[in-house]
Design a protein around this motif. Structure first.
Motif, PDB file in Angstrom:
ATOM      1  N   GLY A 270       0.807  -1.215   0.000  1.00  5.88           N
ATOM      2  CA  GLY A 270       0.000   0.000   0.000  1.00  5.88           C
ATOM      3  C   GLY A 270       0.841   1.267   0.000  1.00  5.88           C
ATOM      4  N   GLN A 271       2.136   1.099   0.144  1.00  5.51           N
ATOM      5  CA  GLN A 271       3.025   2.260   0.091  1.00  5.51           C
ATOM      6  C   GLN A 271       3.972   2.085  -1.091  1.00  5.51           C
ATOM      7  OE1 GLN A 271       5.048   2.404   3.825  1.00  5.51           O
ATOM      8  NE2 GLN A 271       3.441   3.607   4.794  1.00  5.51           N
ATOM      9  N   GLY A 272       4.303   3.181  -1.735  1.00  6.06           N
ATOM     10  CA  GLY A 272       5.235   3.106  -2.860  1.00  6.06           C
ATOM     11  C   GLY A 272       4.570   2.536  -4.096  1.00  6.06           C
ATOM     12  N   SER A 273       5.383   2.173  -5.034  1.00 11.86           N
ATOM     13  CA  SER A 273       4.860   1.638  -6.290  1.00 11.86           C
ATOM     14  C   SER A 273       5.628   0.386  -6.677  1.00 11.86           C
ATOM     15  CB  SER A 273       4.985   2.691  -7.391  1.00 11.86           C
ATOM     16  OG  SER A 273       6.341   3.054  -7.557  1.00 11.86           O
ATOM     17  N   THR A 274       5.090  -0.329  -7.636  1.00 14.43           N
ATOM     18  CA  THR A 274       5.765  -1.534  -8.098  1.00 14.43           C
ATOM     19  C   THR A 274       6.513  -1.235  -9.388  1.00 14.43           C
ATOM     20  OG1 THR A 274       3.793  -2.227  -9.290  1.00 14.43           O
ATOM     21  CG2 THR A 274       4.067  -3.076  -7.063  1.00 14.43           C
ATOM     22  N   TYR A 275       7.537  -2.004  -9.627  1.00 18.87           N
ATOM     23  CA  TYR A 275       8.324  -1.855 -10.846  1.00 18.87           C
ATOM     24  C   TYR A 275       8.952  -3.204 -11.174  1.00 18.87           C
ATOM     25  CZ  TYR A 275      12.584  -2.009  -8.071  1.00 18.87           C
ATOM     26  OH  TYR A 275      13.599  -2.413  -7.246  1.00 18.87           O
ATOM     27  N   CYS A 276       9.474  -3.310 -12.356  1.00 17.65           N
ATOM     28  CA  CYS A 276      10.239  -4.490 -12.739  1.00 17.65           C
ATOM     29  C   CYS A 276      11.407  -3.990 -13.592  1.00 17.65           C
ATOM     30  CB  CYS A 276       9.373  -5.491 -13.501  1.00 17.65           C
ATOM     31  SG  CYS A 276       8.776  -4.898 -15.087  1.00 17.65           S
ATOM     32  N   ASN A 277      12.285  -4.882 -13.968  1.00 16.92           N
ATOM     33  CA  ASN A 277      13.445  -4.468 -14.765  1.00 16.92           C
ATOM     34  C   ASN A 277      13.012  -3.845 -16.100  1.00 16.92           C
ATOM     35  OD1 ASN A 277      15.040  -5.466 -12.753  1.00 16.92           O
ATOM     36  ND2 ASN A 277      15.621  -7.342 -13.825  1.00 16.92           N
ATOM     37  N   ALA A 278      11.936  -4.376 -16.681  1.00 17.52           N
ATOM     38  CA  ALA A 278      11.468  -3.845 -17.964  1.00 17.52           C
ATOM     39  C   ALA A 278      10.992  -2.393 -17.825  1.00 17.52           C
ATOM     40  CB  ALA A 278      10.348  -4.716 -18.520  1.00 17.52           C
ATOM     41  N   THR A 279      10.177  -2.106 -16.826  1.00 14.09           N
ATOM     42  CA  THR A 279       9.691  -0.727 -16.662  1.00 14.09           C
ATOM     43  C   THR A 279      10.836   0.215 -16.282  1.00 14.09           C
ATOM     44  OG1 THR A 279       9.054  -1.135 -14.365  1.00 14.09           O
ATOM     45  CG2 THR A 279       7.335  -1.395 -16.048  1.00 14.09           C
ATOM     46  N   ALA A 280      11.748  -0.259 -15.451  1.00 12.32           N
ATOM     47  CA  ALA A 280      12.883   0.583 -15.049  1.00 12.32           C
ATOM     48  C   ALA A 280      13.787   0.867 -16.251  1.00 12.32           C
ATOM     49  CB  ALA A 280      13.669  -0.093 -13.929  1.00 12.32           C
ATOM     50  N   GLY A 281      14.058  -0.162 -17.039  1.00  8.01           N
ATOM     51  CA  GLY A 281      14.930   0.009 -18.202  1.00  8.01           C
ATOM     52  C   GLY A 281      14.327   0.943 -19.240  1.00  8.01           C
ATOM     53  N   LEU A 282      13.036   0.758 -19.524  1.00 15.20           N
ATOM     54  CA  LEU A 282      12.385   1.616 -20.514  1.00 15.20           C
ATOM     55  C   LEU A 282      12.209   3.041 -20.001  1.00 15.20           C
ATOM     56  CD1 LEU A 282       9.815  -0.920 -21.963  1.00 15.20           C
ATOM     57  CD2 LEU A 282      11.832   0.009 -23.105  1.00 15.20           C
ATOM     58  N   SER A 283      12.022   3.197 -18.705  1.00 16.06           N
ATOM     59  CA  SER A 283      11.943   4.546 -18.130  1.00 16.06           C
ATOM     60  C   SER A 283      13.270   5.273 -18.300  1.00 16.06           C
ATOM     61  CB  SER A 283      11.569   4.477 -16.652  1.00 16.06           C
ATOM     62  OG  SER A 283      10.240   4.060 -16.507  1.00 16.06           O
ATOM     63  N   ASN A 284      14.372   4.547 -18.146  1.00 12.48           N
ATOM     64  CA  ASN A 284      15.690   5.160 -18.353  1.00 12.48           C
ATOM     65  C   ASN A 284      15.864   5.631 -19.794  1.00 12.48           C
ATOM     66  OD1 ASN A 284      16.552   4.893 -15.715  1.00 12.48           O
ATOM     67  ND2 ASN A 284      17.514   2.912 -16.066  1.00 12.48           N
ATOM     68  N   VAL A 285      15.322   4.868 -20.724  1.00 12.34           N
ATOM     69  CA  VAL A 285      15.397   5.279 -22.130  1.00 12.34           C
ATOM     70  C   VAL A 285      14.567   6.543 -22.336  1.00 12.34           C
ATOM     71  CG1 VAL A 285      14.894   4.619 -24.518  1.00 12.34           C
ATOM     72  CG2 VAL A 285      15.783   2.912 -22.928  1.00 12.34           C
ATOM     73  N   ARG A 286      13.371   6.563 -21.770  1.00 13.20           N
ATOM     74  CA  ARG A 286      12.475   7.718 -21.918  1.00 13.20           C
ATOM     75  C   ARG A 286      13.106   8.984 -21.333  1.00 13.20           C
ATOM     76  NH1 ARG A 286       6.706   8.379 -22.868  1.00 13.20           N
ATOM     77  NH2 ARG A 286       6.382  10.588 -22.751  1.00 13.20           N
ATOM     78  N   GLN A 287      13.823   8.822 -20.233  1.00 16.81           N
ATOM     79  CA  GLN A 287      14.445   9.973 -19.573  1.00 16.81           C
ATOM     80  C   GLN A 287      15.762  10.385 -20.225  1.00 16.81           C
ATOM     81  OE1 GLN A 287      14.777   8.809 -15.467  1.00 16.81           O
ATOM     82  NE2 GLN A 287      12.584   8.381 -15.315  1.00 16.81           N
ATOM     83  N   GLY A 288      16.179   9.650 -21.248  1.00 18.27           N
ATOM     84  CA  GLY A 288      17.405   9.998 -21.953  1.00 18.27           C
ATOM     85  C   GLY A 288      18.670   9.518 -21.275  1.00 18.27           C
ATOM     86  N   LYS A 289      18.543   8.654 -20.277  1.00 22.97           N
ATOM     87  CA  LYS A 289      19.724   8.146 -19.584  1.00 22.97           C
ATOM     88  C   LYS A 289      20.476   7.125 -20.438  1.00 22.97           C
ATOM     89  CE  LYS A 289      17.783   8.897 -15.003  1.00 22.97           C
ATOM     90  NZ  LYS A 289      17.271   8.271 -13.789  1.00 22.97           N
TER      91      LYS A 289
END
Length: 166
Positions: free
Chosen positions: A46-65
């Motif tokens: 109920g606190q925080g959010s969930t993530y996986c390697n796929a969402t983390a990796g694609l988020s890094n691409v979206r952020q230009g990292k």
């Protein structure tokens, strides 16, 4: 405004998603099993959010990292030029019509036309020689001169400025 994710998979297929986590949950078969193991950012439920390697990796691409993650990349939503089968394009259509259908710029289609279908390039008619302009009856209306010579009104207007007596 809602984020739109235009994803290109390692196999070249294109996918569009508005919620990255939902897309990954609904399409786990597109990723390696170890990349879709879900984790919590905070230990308590109920606190925080969930993530996986796929969402983390694609988020890094979206952020230009990084530019890509395991072959996945984020595009502007257009089909990459190297993935268009130019042999199947109906080159009898105008460049702007082809561009609209493919979701490309007119410049991109024009360049492809020169490379893949040069026989379809429409050339402008040759300029009307100066001798012809010197013989024109400049007392006629511009539109009538254009019709008689088979040229545009703007061509006659430009010639009128150069060749007509003051």
């Amino acid at each position: 405004m809602m984020k739109s994710w235009n994803l290109t998979a390692p196999d070249g297929s294109c996918h569009n998603a508005y919620n990255l986590a939902h897309f990954v949950r609904e399409n786990p078969h597109l990723f390696a099993p170890e990349d879709v193991t879900w984790k919590r950012r905070k230990a308590k439920r109920g606190q925080g959010s969930t993530y996986c390697n796929a969402t983390a990796g694609l988020s890094n691409v979206r952020q230009g990292k990084t530019r890509a993650w395991k072959g996945w990349s984020i595009t502007d939503g257009r089909v990459p030029l190297n993935r268009i089968d130019w042999a199947t394009v109906d080159w009898s259509q105008s460049t702007s019509e082809i561009a609209k259908k493919l979701g490309l710029s007119g410049v991109a289609v024009s360049i492809a036309r020169r490379k893949h279908a040069p026989h379809t390039i429409r050339f402008h008619r040759l300029a009307i020689p100066s001798e012809t302009w010197k013989k024109v009856d400049w007392t006629m209306r511009t539109i009538d001169i254009a019709k008689s010579l088979g040229c545009s009104i703007s061509s006659v207007s430009a010639a009128r400025r150069r060749h007509a007596p003051d």
